[in-house]
Design a protein around this motif. Structure first.
Motif, PDB file in Angstrom:
ATOM      1  N   GLY A 137       0.070  -1.106   4.040  1.00  0.00           N
ATOM      2  CA  GLY A 137      -0.015  -0.168   3.761  1.00  0.00           C
ATOM      3  C   GLY A 137       0.626  -0.034   2.257  1.00  0.00           C
ATOM      4  N   ASP A 138       1.494  -0.772   1.636  1.00  0.00           N
ATOM      5  CA  ASP A 138       1.416  -0.519   0.057  1.00  0.00           C
ATOM      6  C   ASP A 138       0.402  -1.367  -0.636  1.00  0.00           C
ATOM      7  OD1 ASP A 138       3.491   1.301   0.952  1.00  0.00           O
ATOM      8  OD2 ASP A 138       4.878  -1.089   0.600  1.00  0.00           O
ATOM      9  N   ALA A 139      -0.454  -2.808   0.096  1.00  0.00           N
ATOM     10  CA  ALA A 139      -1.191  -2.968  -0.584  1.00  0.00           C
ATOM     11  C   ALA A 139      -2.381  -2.141  -0.451  1.00  0.00           C
ATOM     12  CB  ALA A 139      -1.433  -4.443   0.366  1.00  0.00           C
ATOM     13  N   LYS A 140      -2.800  -1.662   0.450  1.00  0.00           N
ATOM     14  CA  LYS A 140      -4.234  -0.925   0.506  1.00  0.00           C
ATOM     15  C   LYS A 140      -3.290  -0.105  -0.679  1.00  0.00           C
ATOM     16  CE  LYS A 140      -4.582  -1.115   5.394  1.00  0.00           C
ATOM     17  NZ  LYS A 140      -4.913  -0.022   6.828  1.00  0.00           N
ATOM     18  N   LYS A 141      -2.360   1.081  -0.305  1.00  0.00           N
ATOM     19  CA  LYS A 141      -2.297   2.032  -1.625  1.00  0.00           C
ATOM     20  C   LYS A 141      -2.874   1.376  -2.943  1.00  0.00           C
ATOM     21  CE  LYS A 141       0.974   4.494   1.031  1.00  0.00           C
ATOM     22  NZ  LYS A 141       2.090   5.182   1.346  1.00  0.00           N
ATOM     23  N   LEU A 142      -2.099   0.550  -3.120  1.00  0.00           N
ATOM     24  CA  LEU A 142      -2.328  -0.085  -4.545  1.00  0.00           C
ATOM     25  C   LEU A 142      -3.905  -0.572  -5.213  1.00  0.00           C
ATOM     26  CD1 LEU A 142      -0.440  -1.559  -6.869  1.00  0.00           C
ATOM     27  CD2 LEU A 142      -0.630  -3.321  -5.799  1.00  0.00           C
ATOM     28  N   LEU A 143      -4.004  -0.898  -3.946  1.00  0.00           N
ATOM     29  CA  LEU A 143      -5.913  -0.910  -3.999  1.00  0.00           C
ATOM     30  C   LEU A 143      -6.580  -0.353  -4.498  1.00  0.00           C
ATOM     31  CD1 LEU A 143      -6.305  -3.873  -1.730  1.00  0.00           C
ATOM     32  CD2 LEU A 143      -6.802  -4.093  -3.915  1.00  0.00           C
ATOM     33  N   MET A 144      -6.182   1.000  -3.737  1.00  0.00           N
ATOM     34  CA  MET A 144      -7.133   2.111  -4.358  1.00  0.00           C
ATOM     35  C   MET A 144      -6.701   2.741  -5.033  1.00  0.00           C
ATOM     36  SD  MET A 144      -5.679   3.694  -0.158  1.00  0.00           S
ATOM     37  CE  MET A 144      -6.260   5.485  -0.395  1.00  0.00           C
ATOM     38  N   LYS A 147      -8.093   0.182  -7.730  1.00  0.00           N
ATOM     39  CA  LYS A 147      -9.813  -0.111  -7.200  1.00  0.00           C
ATOM     40  C   LYS A 147     -10.583   0.941  -7.083  1.00  0.00           C
ATOM     41  CE  LYS A 147      -9.431  -4.847  -8.008  1.00  0.00           C
ATOM     42  NZ  LYS A 147     -10.146  -6.165  -8.520  1.00  0.00           N
ATOM     43  N   ARG A 148     -10.106   2.317  -7.418  1.00  0.00           N
ATOM     44  CA  ARG A 148     -10.748   3.324  -6.935  1.00  0.00           C
ATOM     45  C   ARG A 148     -11.250   2.414  -5.493  1.00  0.00           C
ATOM     46  NH1 ARG A 148      -8.163   6.519 -10.044  1.00  0.00           N
ATOM     47  NH2 ARG A 148      -8.561   6.506 -12.650  1.00  0.00           N
ATOM     48  N   MET A 149     -10.693   2.707  -4.172  1.00  0.00           N
ATOM     49  CA  MET A 149     -11.104   2.605  -3.357  1.00  0.00           C
ATOM     50  C   MET A 149     -10.795   3.746  -2.243  1.00  0.00           C
ATOM     51  SD  MET A 149     -10.937  -1.980  -2.811  1.00  0.00           S
ATOM     52  CE  MET A 149     -11.732  -3.011  -3.659  1.00  0.00           C
ATOM     53  N   THR A 150     -12.006   3.167  -0.681  1.00  0.00           N
ATOM     54  CA  THR A 150     -11.422   4.045   0.175  1.00  0.00           C
ATOM     55  C   THR A 150     -10.167   3.290   0.551  1.00  0.00           C
ATOM     56  OG1 THR A 150     -13.130   3.256   1.246  1.00  0.00           O
ATOM     57  CG2 THR A 150     -13.502   5.758   0.271  1.00  0.00           C
ATOM     58  N   GLU A 151      -9.408   4.504   1.923  1.00  0.00           N
ATOM     59  CA  GLU A 151      -8.677   3.222   2.016  1.00  0.00           C
ATOM     60  C   GLU A 151     -10.001   2.035   3.729  1.00  0.00           C
ATOM     61  OE1 GLU A 151      -5.196   3.721   5.859  1.00  0.00           O
ATOM     62  OE2 GLU A 151      -5.792   5.507   5.093  1.00  0.00           O
ATOM     63  N   GLU A 152     -10.951   3.143   4.590  1.00  0.00           N
ATOM     64  CA  GLU A 152     -11.439   1.334   4.796  1.00  0.00           C
ATOM     65  C   GLU A 152     -11.467   0.601   4.017  1.00  0.00           C
ATOM     66  OE1 GLU A 152     -15.378   1.941   6.833  1.00  0.00           O
ATOM     67  OE2 GLU A 152     -13.751   3.728   7.393  1.00  0.00           O
ATOM     68  N   GLU A 153     -12.278   0.772   2.357  1.00  0.00           N
ATOM     69  CA  GLU A 153     -13.051  -0.594   1.631  1.00  0.00           C
ATOM     70  C   GLU A 153     -11.090  -1.320   1.244  1.00  0.00           C
ATOM     71  OE1 GLU A 153     -16.045   2.068  -0.875  1.00  0.00           O
ATOM     72  OE2 GLU A 153     -14.183   1.986  -1.536  1.00  0.00           O
ATOM     73  N   ALA A 154     -10.130  -0.725   1.663  1.00  0.00           N
ATOM     74  CA  ALA A 154      -9.433  -1.151   1.114  1.00  0.00           C
ATOM     75  C   ALA A 154      -9.496  -2.099   1.910  1.00  0.00           C
ATOM     76  CB  ALA A 154      -7.812  -0.263   0.857  1.00  0.00           C
ATOM     77  N   HIS A 155      -8.712  -1.979   3.487  1.00  0.00           N
ATOM     78  CA  HIS A 155      -8.208  -2.969   4.320  1.00  0.00           C
ATOM     79  C   HIS A 155      -9.580  -3.616   4.619  1.00  0.00           C
ATOM     80  CE1 HIS A 155      -6.722  -3.352   8.726  1.00  0.00           C
ATOM     81  NE2 HIS A 155      -7.816  -3.574   8.997  1.00  0.00           N
ATOM     82  N   LEU A 177       0.688  -7.624  -4.017  1.00  0.00           N
ATOM     83  CA  LEU A 177       1.666  -6.752  -4.202  1.00  0.00           C
ATOM     84  C   LEU A 177       1.583  -7.721  -5.267  1.00  0.00           C
ATOM     85  CD1 LEU A 177       3.278  -5.228  -0.725  1.00  0.00           C
ATOM     86  CD2 LEU A 177       1.783  -4.195  -2.847  1.00  0.00           C
ATOM     87  N   ARG A 178       1.828  -9.198  -5.606  1.00  0.00           N
ATOM     88  CA  ARG A 178       2.592  -9.803  -6.210  1.00  0.00           C
ATOM     89  C   ARG A 178       1.473 -10.072  -7.475  1.00  0.00           C
ATOM     90  NH1 ARG A 178       4.732 -13.915  -1.870  1.00  0.00           N
ATOM     91  NH2 ARG A 178       2.522 -14.083  -2.253  1.00  0.00           N
ATOM     92  N   ILE A 179       0.429  -9.959  -6.809  1.00  0.00           N
ATOM     93  CA  ILE A 179      -0.203 -10.038  -7.577  1.00  0.00           C
ATOM     94  C   ILE A 179      -0.606  -8.846  -8.879  1.00  0.00           C
ATOM     95  CG2 ILE A 179      -3.154 -10.634  -9.021  1.00  0.00           C
ATOM     96  CD1 ILE A 179      -3.022 -12.567  -6.224  1.00  0.00           C
ATOM     97  N   MET A 180      -0.643  -7.800  -8.301  1.00  0.00           N
ATOM     98  CA  MET A 180      -0.808  -6.615  -9.326  1.00  0.00           C
ATOM     99  C   MET A 180      -0.162  -5.732  -9.483  1.00  0.00           C
ATOM    100  SD  MET A 180      -4.452  -4.935  -6.347  1.00  0.00           S
ATOM    101  CE  MET A 180      -5.963  -4.831  -7.744  1.00  0.00           C
TER     102      MET A 180
END
Length: 180
Positions: A137-144, A147-155, A177-180
């Motif tokens: 979930g944290d990785a998805k939030k970070l991508l969202m 990278k301006r992604m939706t939750e589905e796109e992040a997943h 999470l480590r890279i970003m």
């Protein structure tokens, strides 16, 4: 192929049943004369089918069924007057005199049932722990956010990265999470 344990107090009866089963393509992994021997063999197997007489030298069929794990099915061949009226789970009965096609049909049905349970057990994905769900979930939030992604796109992004790198979803989420 489902392993079969044949348990008959008279070895010659057990050999006859074993020969019938083997001729029809089944694998009889053990031929026993007592319930204790059958239980020893069952302990070495994950699951299987026990084909047994109703009365053994050391126990009755119901006792043997109680000692077996639920991953085993049991087929009892006995005279109808030896049956108790109670229904037991994982226990099927055939009456004597035995017809070969009835035996084969019952063994096929029970083997199919065991194989279906086996497939179902294997196909079940293990539940993720709360910590793993939180990390993903944290990785998805970070991508969202970044990278301006939706939750589905992040997943989907995490899933694709996981497949491309040959790592699990959890490891990929930690990497993000480590890279970003």
């Amino acid at each position: 192929m489902v392993p079969i344990i044949a348990v008959f107090p008279k070895m010659e009866n057990g050999k006859k049943i074993k020969n019938i089963l083997v001729k029809n393509g089944f694998h009889v992994s053990a031929l026993c004369t007592t319930g204790a021997q059958a239980l020893q063999h069952a302990d070495m197997l994950e699951e299987g089918l026990v084909v047994s007489a109703g009365r053994l030298a050391d126990m009755m069929d119901e006792q043997l069924r109680e000692y077996l794990s639920d991953s085993f099915e049991m087929l009892v061949i006995s005279a109808p007057n030896l049956w108790e009226e109670k229904d037991m789970e994982h226990l099927t009965r055939l009456t004597m005199p035995l017809k070969v096609h009835e035996l084969i049909s019952a063994v096929e049905r029970l083997s199919d049932s065991i194989e279906r349970k086996q497939k179902k057990r294997r196909s079940r994905r293990p539940e993720r722990s709360e910590e793993e769900r939180q990390t993903i979930g944290d990785a998805k939030k970070l991508l969202m956010e970044r990278k301006r992604m939706t939750e589905e796109e992040a997943h989907r992004y995490i899933q694709k990265a996981s497949m491309d790198s040959g790592t699990g979803l959890m490891e990929t989420a930690e990497m993000i999470l480590r890279i970003m």
